[in-house]
Design a protein around this motif. Structure first.
Motif, short mmCIF file in Angstrom:
data_model
loop_
_atom_site.label_atom_id
_atom_site.label_comp_id
_atom_site.label_asym_id
_atom_site.label_seq_id
_atom_site.Cartn_x
_atom_site.Cartn_y
_atom_site.Cartn_z
N LYS A 56 53.48 55.75 74.82
CA LYS A 56 52.37 54.96 75.37
C LYS A 56 51.48 54.39 74.28
O LYS A 56 50.34 54.00 74.53
N LEU A 57 52.01 54.33 73.07
CA LEU A 57 51.22 53.91 71.90
C LEU A 57 50.51 52.59 72.14
O LEU A 57 49.29 52.48 71.96
N TRP A 58 51.24 51.56 72.55
CA TRP A 58 50.63 50.24 72.67
C TRP A 58 49.67 50.17 73.85
O TRP A 58 48.67 49.46 73.79
N ASP A 59 49.95 50.92 74.91
CA ASP A 59 49.02 50.95 76.04
C ASP A 59 47.70 51.60 75.66
O ASP A 59 46.66 51.31 76.26
N LYS A 60 47.72 52.48 74.68
CA LYS A 60 46.53 53.23 74.27
C LYS A 60 45.87 52.63 73.02
O LYS A 60 44.97 53.24 72.44
N MET A 61 46.31 51.43 72.64
CA MET A 61 45.82 50.82 71.41
C MET A 61 44.62 49.92 71.67
O MET A 61 44.67 49.03 72.52
N ASP A 62 43.53 50.15 70.95
CA ASP A 62 42.39 49.22 70.91
C ASP A 62 42.59 48.35 69.67
O ASP A 62 42.34 48.79 68.55
N TYR A 63 43.05 47.14 69.89
CA TYR A 63 43.50 46.34 68.75
C TYR A 63 43.02 44.91 68.89
O TYR A 63 43.72 44.06 69.43
N ASP A 64 41.82 44.64 68.44
CA ASP A 64 41.27 43.30 68.45
C ASP A 64 41.27 42.76 67.02
O ASP A 64 40.48 43.19 66.17
N ARG A 65 42.18 41.83 66.75
CA ARG A 65 42.24 41.26 65.41
C ARG A 65 41.07 40.30 65.21
O ARG A 65 40.77 39.50 66.10
N PRO A 66 40.43 40.33 64.06
CA PRO A 66 39.40 39.32 63.78
C PRO A 66 40.04 37.96 63.61
O PRO A 66 41.24 37.83 63.32
N ALA A 67 39.26 36.92 63.81
CA ALA A 67 39.75 35.58 63.53
C ALA A 67 40.16 35.49 62.07
O ALA A 67 39.59 36.16 61.21
N PRO A 68 41.19 34.68 61.75
CA PRO A 68 41.68 34.64 60.37
C PRO A 68 40.59 34.39 59.34
O PRO A 68 40.56 35.03 58.29
N ALA A 69 39.68 33.47 59.61
CA ALA A 69 38.62 33.17 58.64
C ALA A 69 37.71 34.39 58.44
O ALA A 69 37.28 34.68 57.31
N ASP A 70 37.42 35.11 59.52
CA ASP A 70 36.59 36.31 59.40
C ASP A 70 37.32 37.40 58.63
O ASP A 70 36.72 38.13 57.84
N LEU A 71 38.64 37.50 58.86
CA LEU A 71 39.43 38.50 58.14
C LEU A 71 39.37 38.24 56.64
O LEU A 71 39.04 39.13 55.85
N VAL A 72 39.70 37.02 56.24
CA VAL A 72 39.73 36.70 54.82
C VAL A 72 38.34 36.85 54.21
O VAL A 72 38.18 37.39 53.10
N GLY A 73 37.31 36.42 54.93
CA GLY A 73 35.95 36.52 54.40
C GLY A 73 35.45 37.94 54.29
O GLY A 73 34.54 38.21 53.50
N GLY A 74 36.05 38.87 55.06
CA GLY A 74 35.59 40.24 55.06
C GLY A 74 36.30 41.16 54.10
O GLY A 74 35.94 42.33 53.97
N LEU A 75 37.31 40.66 53.40
CA LEU A 75 38.06 41.51 52.48
C LEU A 75 37.22 41.90 51.27
O LEU A 75 36.48 41.08 50.72
N LYS A 76 37.36 43.16 50.85
CA LYS A 76 36.58 43.67 49.73
C LYS A 76 37.46 44.06 48.55
O LYS A 76 37.02 44.82 47.68
N THR A 77 38.68 43.58 48.53
CA THR A 77 39.58 43.82 47.41
C THR A 77 40.61 42.71 47.39
O THR A 77 40.70 41.90 48.33
N ARG A 78 41.39 42.65 46.34
CA ARG A 78 42.39 41.61 46.20
C ARG A 78 43.58 41.88 47.11
O ARG A 78 43.95 43.03 47.34
N VAL A 79 44.20 40.80 47.64
CA VAL A 79 45.31 40.93 48.57
C VAL A 79 46.48 40.08 48.08
O VAL A 79 46.30 38.95 47.61
#
Length: 316
Positions: free
Chosen positions: A232-255
């Protein structure tokens, strides 16, 4: 989809042909799985998180994060070859592998699991480690970079599709697992990759499939085998991805970004979008003759690329 494509029968599971026997493996793989390693576990929010580690403590650290419904042994063909100059730790995320199941699964909790296993496993002993994640594990790695990036030297993301906001998946992947089988061989013969794809390295499929199973009691009371991950892993997952721009802007290390050149998830269009939002200074590597499961398709090439990437010159 054409009518012919829709009518095409599903190919047999890849290990059926071996009837429970181990496929022949090359010498380099036998050498890899013979390298000594340490096992341990960490506790995060009341759950036991299992990990394994190669290499001497005190060497520069590397933490490896598997994909969805996978486990730490997916890295067995790569981690041993990085171990001579690194302390490499691979963990089972909660709900997968040997780690405990939870009532709910959250990305920020997975990020804490990565840090806890890395610390207890010795990846932080020489300072900030790198984190490498495949597929779903790539998104866990990005969450770790957003929430705790100041504690890392860098993050490598392997075939994790970052799509425009309007194309992001709104539903969970299909449920898997929950079935039990009367014999180990019967269970092994049902193993398939998710998403499905061809893989020429049957010995790697066999290796990870064998580590994916655990004994169980079947509904009729007989002993049998089932998959380790939480069905039931996926049924029990709270998984809200940030918008791509927010993701990239929020990174605190090199990727750094990897993909399989033939990936059906990280297509050329998505790869171009990722290049645009991450910027021209981001390291981007396409592994030739590899699909989504590039660590199974081309483990030597991926290992060599990671050896260079996580050397002293990248990540500062």
């Amino acid at each position: 989809m054409s009518q012919n494509a829709a009518a095409s029968p599903r190919p047999p599971a890849p290990l059926v042909q071996f009837s429970g026997a181990k496929p022949p493996a090359p010498d380099w793989f036998e050498k890899a799985v013979s390298v000594p390693f340490e096992r341990g576990q960490s506790e995060v929010d009341g759950a036991a998180i299992h990990w394994k580690a190669w290499g001497e403590r005190g060497q520069p650290g590397l933490v490896m994060v598997h994909g969805g419904v996978a486990h730490k042994d997916w890295w067995d063909s790569i981690a041993p070859f990085l171990a001579p100059t690194r302390r490499v730790v691979a963990l089972d995320l909660s709900g997968m592998g040997d780690s405990d199941h939870r009532e709910r699964y959250r990305m920020e909790c997975y990020a804490r699991e990565v840090l806890a296993a890395g610390r207890d496993g010795g990846a932080f002993d020489a300072g900030k480690p790198y984190v490498v994640g495949h597929s779903f594990g790539g998104f866990v790695s990005l969450t770790t970079a957003m929430n705790h990036g100041e504690e890392l030297r860098g993050v490598a993301v392997l075939d994790s599709p970052i799509r425009p906001a309007e194309q992001q998946r709104r539903s969970s992947p299909p449920s898997r697992g929950g079935m039990s089988y009367p014999t180990f061989e019967a269970a092994l013969s049902r193993f398939r990759l998710l998403p499905e794809q061809d893989c020429a390295n049957a010995y790697l499929l066999d290796h990870i499939a064998r580590q994916s199973l655990k004994p169980t009691t079947r509904p009729d009371g007989s002993e049998g085998w089932t998959w380790k991950f939480d069905p039931k892993l996926w049924d029990k997952m709270d998984y809200d991805r940030p918008a791509p721009a927010d993701l990239v802007g929020g990174l605190k290390t090199r990727v750094a970004l990897f993909r399989g050149e033939k990936s059906r998830l990280v297509t050329d269009e998505i790869w171009d979008f990722m290049r645009e939002i991450f910027g021209p200074e981001t390291t981007m590597v396409s592994i030739p003759d590899a699909e989504h499961h590039l660590i199974l398709d081309q483990p030597i090439a991926v290992g060599a690329a990671l050896e260079v990437l996580t050397g002293p010159g990248w990540g500062g």
